[in-house]
Design a protein around this motif. Structure first.
Motif, PDB file in Angstrom:
ATOM      1  N   GLN A  56       0.879  -0.782   0.144  1.00 21.69           N
ATOM      2  CA  GLN A  56       0.818  -0.095   0.364  1.00 21.69           C
ATOM      3  C   GLN A  56       0.940   0.982  -0.181  1.00 21.69           C
ATOM      4  N   ARG A  57       1.884   1.621   0.870  1.00 22.41           N
ATOM      5  CA  ARG A  57       2.893   2.519   0.625  1.00 22.41           C
ATOM      6  C   ARG A  57       3.388   2.199  -0.839  1.00 22.41           C
ATOM      7  N   LEU A  58       4.350   1.328  -1.194  1.00 25.61           N
ATOM      8  CA  LEU A  58       4.530   2.118  -2.637  1.00 25.61           C
ATOM      9  C   LEU A  58       3.673   1.967  -3.206  1.00 25.61           C
ATOM     10  N   ALA A  59       2.068   1.476  -3.326  1.00 25.76           N
ATOM     11  CA  ALA A  59       1.488   2.631  -4.245  1.00 25.76           C
ATOM     12  C   ALA A  59       1.333   3.684  -4.765  1.00 25.76           C
ATOM     13  N   GLY A  60       2.051   4.181  -3.588  1.00 26.02           N
ATOM     14  CA  GLY A  60       2.192   5.443  -3.523  1.00 26.02           C
ATOM     15  C   GLY A  60       3.444   6.351  -4.119  1.00 26.02           C
ATOM     16  N   GLY A  61       4.479   5.928  -4.491  1.00 25.17           N
ATOM     17  CA  GLY A  61       5.533   6.019  -5.684  1.00 25.17           C
ATOM     18  C   GLY A  61       6.671   5.030  -4.706  1.00 25.17           C
ATOM     19  N   GLU A  62       7.979   5.269  -4.920  1.00 30.99           N
ATOM     20  CA  GLU A  62       9.004   4.743  -4.773  1.00 30.99           C
ATOM     21  C   GLU A  62       9.466   5.185  -3.373  1.00 30.99           C
ATOM     22  N   ALA A  63      10.227   4.444  -2.922  1.00 30.85           N
ATOM     23  CA  ALA A  63      10.558   4.216  -1.048  1.00 30.85           C
ATOM     24  C   ALA A  63      11.506   3.948  -1.184  1.00 30.85           C
ATOM     25  N   ARG A  64      12.281   4.422  -0.082  1.00 26.17           N
ATOM     26  CA  ARG A  64      13.512   3.758   0.496  1.00 26.17           C
ATOM     27  C   ARG A  64      13.412   2.490   1.531  1.00 26.17           C
ATOM     28  N   VAL A  65      14.185   1.906   1.333  1.00 25.96           N
ATOM     29  CA  VAL A  65      14.148  -0.064   2.582  1.00 25.96           C
ATOM     30  C   VAL A  65      13.946   0.585   4.244  1.00 25.96           C
ATOM     31  N   THR A  66      14.516   1.894   4.718  1.00 27.00           N
ATOM     32  CA  THR A  66      14.375   2.406   6.088  1.00 27.00           C
ATOM     33  C   THR A  66      12.821   3.069   5.955  1.00 27.00           C
ATOM     34  N   ASP A  67      12.839   3.457   4.602  1.00 27.05           N
ATOM     35  CA  ASP A  67      11.309   5.061   4.990  1.00 27.05           C
ATOM     36  C   ASP A  67      10.579   3.432   5.113  1.00 27.05           C
ATOM     37  N   LEU A  68      10.026   2.678   4.525  1.00 28.17           N
ATOM     38  CA  LEU A  68       9.388   1.408   4.967  1.00 28.17           C
ATOM     39  C   LEU A  68       9.034   0.972   5.989  1.00 28.17           C
ATOM     40  N   ALA A  69      10.225   0.580   6.709  1.00 29.63           N
ATOM     41  CA  ALA A  69      10.483  -0.111   7.583  1.00 29.63           C
ATOM     42  C   ALA A  69       9.878   1.104   9.021  1.00 29.63           C
ATOM     43  N   ARG A  70       9.954   2.294   8.803  1.00 34.18           N
ATOM     44  CA  ARG A  70       9.400   3.725   9.945  1.00 34.18           C
ATOM     45  C   ARG A  70       8.454   2.881  10.866  1.00 34.18           C
ATOM     46  N   PRO A  71       7.434   2.469  10.427  1.00 35.02           N
ATOM     47  CA  PRO A  71       6.131   2.744  10.790  1.00 35.02           C
ATOM     48  C   PRO A  71       5.724   1.803  11.487  1.00 35.02           C
ATOM     49  N   PHE A  72       6.813   0.626  11.089  1.00 34.20           N
ATOM     50  CA  PHE A  72       6.468  -1.356  12.312  1.00 34.20           C
ATOM     51  C   PHE A  72       7.215  -0.535  13.335  1.00 34.20           C
ATOM     52  N   ALA A  73       6.615  -1.956  14.622  1.00 37.28           N
ATOM     53  CA  ALA A  73       7.248  -2.129  14.923  1.00 37.28           C
ATOM     54  C   ALA A  73       8.373  -3.123  14.974  1.00 37.28           C
ATOM     55  N   MET A  74       8.880  -3.221  14.049  1.00 41.41           N
ATOM     56  CA  MET A  74       9.726  -4.528  13.964  1.00 41.41           C
ATOM     57  C   MET A  74      11.205  -4.053  13.349  1.00 41.41           C
ATOM     58  N   SER A  75      12.437  -5.262  13.660  1.00 43.70           N
ATOM     59  CA  SER A  75      13.908  -4.989  13.336  1.00 43.70           C
ATOM     60  C   SER A  75      13.894  -4.473  11.349  1.00 43.70           C
ATOM     61  N   LEU A  76      14.459  -4.059  11.364  1.00 46.10           N
ATOM     62  CA  LEU A  76      15.104  -3.445  10.301  1.00 46.10           C
ATOM     63  C   LEU A  76      14.456  -4.931   9.237  1.00 46.10           C
ATOM     64  N   ASN A  77      15.684  -6.122   9.653  1.00 46.45           N
ATOM     65  CA  ASN A  77      16.384  -7.496   9.320  1.00 46.45           C
ATOM     66  C   ASN A  77      14.498  -8.206   9.115  1.00 46.45           C
ATOM     67  N   ALA A  78      13.471  -7.867  10.066  1.00 39.06           N
ATOM     68  CA  ALA A  78      11.977  -8.814  10.085  1.00 39.06           C
ATOM     69  C   ALA A  78      11.435  -7.631   8.544  1.00 39.06           C
ATOM     70  N   ILE A  79      11.752  -6.695   8.428  1.00 34.64           N
ATOM     71  CA  ILE A  79      10.931  -5.822   7.189  1.00 34.64           C
ATOM     72  C   ILE A  79      12.279  -6.350   5.791  1.00 34.64           C
ATOM     73  N   SER A  80      13.047  -6.578   5.708  1.00 32.88           N
ATOM     74  CA  SER A  80      13.802  -6.909   4.721  1.00 32.88           C
ATOM     75  C   SER A  80      13.675  -8.840   4.320  1.00 32.88           C
ATOM     76  N   LYS A  81      13.316  -9.335   5.461  1.00 36.87           N
ATOM     77  CA  LYS A  81      12.237 -10.700   5.478  1.00 36.87           C
ATOM     78  C   LYS A  81      11.287 -10.545   4.394  1.00 36.87           C
ATOM     79  N   HIS A  82      10.707  -9.316   4.743  1.00 38.49           N
ATOM     80  CA  HIS A  82       9.350  -9.115   4.025  1.00 38.49           C
ATOM     81  C   HIS A  82       9.042  -8.715   3.278  1.00 38.49           C
TER      82      HIS A  82
END
Length: 128
Positions: free
Chosen positions: A31-57
């Motif tokens: 849903q976030r990417l539907a609004g346009g390109e984003a950095r991995v760190t920006d995608l991870a910011r709203p989630f209460a999980m590690s950057l490693n966990a977001i990377s797995k997703h």
């Protein structure tokens, strides 16, 4: 007993897409990417999980071809590729149409049976 068979090779992309969108975190990333390109760190910011966990997703989304990665220097920029979602929607629509037709046919049969049960039965005439 239910037999389980491995999926047909052509169903693997659809399986990957459906598995990827089954998770609410991955749907939120899409849903976030539907609004346009984003950095991995920006995608991870709203989630209460590690950057490693977001990377797995993100890797699951990449495997399903829903996300493309572009490198710009040290940054990894992600964008949405909606084509697999379109393919899944087409599969769902094809099956929805078939299921709907079968349900309408069943409904017609059941209504005919109900009508036959409600109609007064004609008495047999006595033969002399």
């Amino acid at each position: 007993m239910v037999e389980h068979h491995p999926p047909a090779p052509q169903s693997q992309p659809l399986d990957d897409t459906l598995m990827a969108i089954a998770d609410p975190t991955r749907r939120a990333i899409l849903q976030r990417l539907a609004g346009g390109e984003a950095r991995v760190t920006d995608l991870a910011r709203p989630f209460a999980m590690s950057l490693n966990a977001i990377s797995k997703h993100i890797r699951v989304l990449e495997r399903a071809r829903l996300v493309r990665r572009r490198r710009s220097g040290r940054e990894h920029l992600l964008s949405l590729d909606p084509a697999p979602l379109d393919e899944a929607a087409a599969w769902i629509e094809t099956h929805r149409t078939r299921w709907s037709a079968q349900l309408h046919a069943l409904d017609a049969i059941l209504q005919a049976e109900d009508a036959a049960e409600r109609s007064p039965s004609t008495p047999l005439t006595e033969q002399t």
